[in-house]
Design a protein around this motif. Structure first.
Motif, PDB file in Angstrom:
ATOM      1  N   ARG A  22      17.951  30.648  11.370  1.00 13.49           N
ATOM      2  CA  ARG A  22      16.909  30.805  12.385  1.00 13.49           C
ATOM      3  C   ARG A  22      17.485  30.939  13.803  1.00 13.49           C
ATOM      4  N   SER A  23      18.439  30.071  14.178  1.00 13.02           N
ATOM      5  CA  SER A  23      18.946  30.130  15.557  1.00 13.02           C
ATOM      6  C   SER A  23      19.722  31.415  15.821  1.00 13.02           C
ATOM      7  N   LEU A  24      20.477  31.907  14.828  1.00 14.20           N
ATOM      8  CA  LEU A  24      21.206  33.175  15.010  1.00 14.20           C
ATOM      9  C   LEU A  24      20.235  34.342  15.175  1.00 14.20           C
ATOM     10  N   VAL A  25      19.208  34.377  14.327  1.00 13.40           N
ATOM     11  CA  VAL A  25      18.212  35.448  14.419  1.00 13.40           C
ATOM     12  C   VAL A  25      17.508  35.369  15.770  1.00 13.40           C
ATOM     13  N   HIS A  26      17.156  34.168  16.196  1.00 13.85           N
ATOM     14  CA  HIS A  26      16.476  33.971  17.474  1.00 13.85           C
ATOM     15  C   HIS A  26      17.358  34.449  18.635  1.00 13.85           C
ATOM     16  N   ARG A  27      18.644  34.132  18.602  1.00 10.38           N
ATOM     17  CA  ARG A  27      19.565  34.564  19.659  1.00 10.38           C
ATOM     18  C   ARG A  27      19.698  36.084  19.694  1.00 10.38           C
ATOM     19  N   CYS A  28      19.815  36.711  18.504  1.00 10.56           N
ATOM     20  CA  CYS A  28      19.895  38.179  18.449  1.00 10.56           C
ATOM     21  C   CYS A  28      18.624  38.804  19.007  1.00 10.56           C
ATOM     22  N   LYS A  29      17.473  38.277  18.592  1.00 11.20           N
ATOM     23  CA  LYS A  29      16.205  38.829  19.073  1.00 11.20           C
ATOM     24  C   LYS A  29      16.040  38.623  20.572  1.00 11.20           C
ATOM     25  N   GLY A  46      28.434  41.531  18.855  1.00 12.54           N
ATOM     26  CA  GLY A  46      28.361  42.920  19.319  1.00 12.54           C
ATOM     27  C   GLY A  46      27.318  43.102  20.403  1.00 12.54           C
ATOM     28  N   LEU A  47      26.150  42.495  20.230  1.00 11.28           N
ATOM     29  CA  LEU A  47      25.100  42.593  21.246  1.00 11.28           C
ATOM     30  C   LEU A  47      25.521  41.917  22.540  1.00 11.28           C
ATOM     31  N   GLU A  48      26.150  40.746  22.424  1.00 10.26           N
ATOM     32  CA  GLU A  48      26.624  40.047  23.625  1.00 10.26           C
ATOM     33  C   GLU A  48      27.662  40.882  24.366  1.00 10.26           C
ATOM     34  N   GLU A  49      28.570  41.510  23.634  1.00 10.68           N
ATOM     35  CA  GLU A  49      29.614  42.334  24.263  1.00 10.68           C
ATOM     36  C   GLU A  49      29.001  43.576  24.907  1.00 10.68           C
ATOM     37  N   ALA A  50      28.040  44.211  24.235  1.00 12.53           N
ATOM     38  CA  ALA A  50      27.381  45.385  24.808  1.00 12.53           C
ATOM     39  C   ALA A  50      26.646  45.015  26.085  1.00 12.53           C
ATOM     40  N   LEU A  51      25.995  43.856  26.086  1.00  9.78           N
ATOM     41  CA  LEU A  51      25.288  43.388  27.275  1.00  9.78           C
ATOM     42  C   LEU A  51      26.284  43.105  28.398  1.00  9.78           C
ATOM     43  N   ARG A  52      27.393  42.450  28.061  1.00  9.47           N
ATOM     44  CA  ARG A  52      28.429  42.135  29.050  1.00  9.47           C
ATOM     45  C   ARG A  52      29.023  43.399  29.672  1.00  9.47           C
ATOM     46  N   LEU A  53      29.196  44.428  28.839  1.00  9.16           N
ATOM     47  CA  LEU A  53      29.780  45.687  29.320  1.00  9.16           C
ATOM     48  C   LEU A  53      28.766  46.578  30.034  1.00  9.16           C
ATOM     49  N   GLY A  54      27.501  46.181  30.013  1.00 11.55           N
ATOM     50  CA  GLY A  54      26.489  46.910  30.754  1.00 11.55           C
ATOM     51  C   GLY A  54      25.877  48.098  30.038  1.00 11.55           C
ATOM     52  N   PHE A  55      25.993  48.168  28.721  1.00 10.00           N
ATOM     53  CA  PHE A  55      25.351  49.255  27.998  1.00 10.00           C
ATOM     54  C   PHE A  55      23.844  49.130  28.158  1.00 10.00           C
ATOM     55  N   THR A 115      28.424  32.218   4.870  1.00  6.94           N
ATOM     56  CA  THR A 115      27.734  33.093   3.935  1.00  6.94           C
ATOM     57  C   THR A 115      27.825  34.511   4.474  1.00  6.94           C
ATOM     58  N   SER A 116      27.641  35.489   3.603  1.00  2.98           N
ATOM     59  CA  SER A 116      27.724  36.876   4.058  1.00  2.98           C
ATOM     60  C   SER A 116      26.627  37.179   5.077  1.00  2.98           C
ATOM     61  N   MET A 117      25.441  36.607   4.916  1.00  4.08           N
ATOM     62  CA  MET A 117      24.366  36.865   5.880  1.00  4.08           C
ATOM     63  C   MET A 117      24.688  36.223   7.233  1.00  4.08           C
ATOM     64  N   ARG A 118      25.251  35.037   7.222  1.00  2.00           N
ATOM     65  CA  ARG A 118      25.638  34.401   8.488  1.00  2.00           C
ATOM     66  C   ARG A 118      26.722  35.248   9.171  1.00  2.00           C
ATOM     67  N   ALA A 119      27.676  35.761   8.405  1.00  2.00           N
ATOM     68  CA  ALA A 119      28.720  36.626   8.975  1.00  2.00           C
ATOM     69  C   ALA A 119      28.102  37.899   9.557  1.00  2.00           C
ATOM     70  N   GLU A 120      27.145  38.503   8.851  1.00  2.00           N
ATOM     71  CA  GLU A 120      26.474  39.713   9.348  1.00  2.00           C
ATOM     72  C   GLU A 120      25.768  39.435  10.670  1.00  2.00           C
ATOM     73  N   LEU A 121      25.052  38.317  10.736  1.00  2.00           N
ATOM     74  CA  LEU A 121      24.317  37.978  11.956  1.00  2.00           C
ATOM     75  C   LEU A 121      25.263  37.634  13.106  1.00  2.00           C
ATOM     76  N   LEU A 122      26.368  36.949  12.800  1.00  2.00           N
ATOM     77  CA  LEU A 122      27.353  36.654  13.845  1.00  2.00           C
ATOM     78  C   LEU A 122      27.970  37.939  14.384  1.00  2.00           C
ATOM     79  N   GLU A 123      28.290  38.876  13.506  1.00  2.00           N
ATOM     80  CA  GLU A 123      28.822  40.168  13.946  1.00  2.00           C
ATOM     81  C   GLU A 123      27.830  40.850  14.878  1.00  2.00           C
ATOM     82  N   LEU A 124      26.562  40.855  14.471  1.00  2.00           N
ATOM     83  CA  LEU A 124      25.533  41.487  15.285  1.00  2.00           C
ATOM     84  C   LEU A 124      25.423  40.788  16.636  1.00  2.00           C
TER      85      LEU A 124
END
Length: 127
Positions: free
Chosen positions: A54-61, A18-27, A6-15
């Motif tokens: 729910r699990s995607l939102v929880h992981r992002c948060k 991106g957050l995982e990569e930013a964390l990995r790169l040390g931002f 779904t478009s919302m699942r794709a949006e949350l996966l992108e987020l």
């Protein structure tokens, strides 16, 4: 590319990616701008999520919490988010699930240049 979602699942996966990569790169401090207001609201509001997101939102948060308030997720209009829109369209056509660019392609350079010099794109709103 996230496949058939779904478009919302794709949006949350992108987020999430991106957050995982930013964390990995040390931002240490981030402002994340999304042109999907519903996605921004899911992340910023404290409400019960009862669907399959729910699990995607929880992981992002969880990642956001690890930054201790140094990350903001904000809404912006698509016209001010042309770089992300261009990258998302490329992702739809990508052969692999993740593509890392060592330098921006010329089409993206043009969009980045427009952003740097302040080219504006009016938004038509009908009432």
């Amino acid at each position: 590319s996230v496949g058939n979602r779904t478009s919302m699942r794709a949006e949350l996966l992108e987020l999430l990616f991106g957050l995982e990569e930013a964390l990995r790169l040390g931002f240490g401090k981030l402002i994340v701008r999304r042109d999907n207001n519903a996605c921004v609201n899911l992340i910023n509001e404290d409400r019960l999520i009862t669907n399959g997101l729910r699990s995607l939102v929880h992981r992002c948060k969880g990642i956001l919490a690890s930054y201790g308030g140094l990350v903001r997720v904000e809404h912006c209009y698509r016209e001010s988010n042309r770089t992300t829109d261009w990258l998302a369209n490329q992702g739809v056509e990508a052969q692999s699930s993740i593509v890392i660019l060592s330098s921006p392609p010329i089409e993206l350079c043009n969009i980045l240049r427009d952003d740097f010099v302040g080219v504006s794109f009016p938004r038509v709103v009908r009432s």
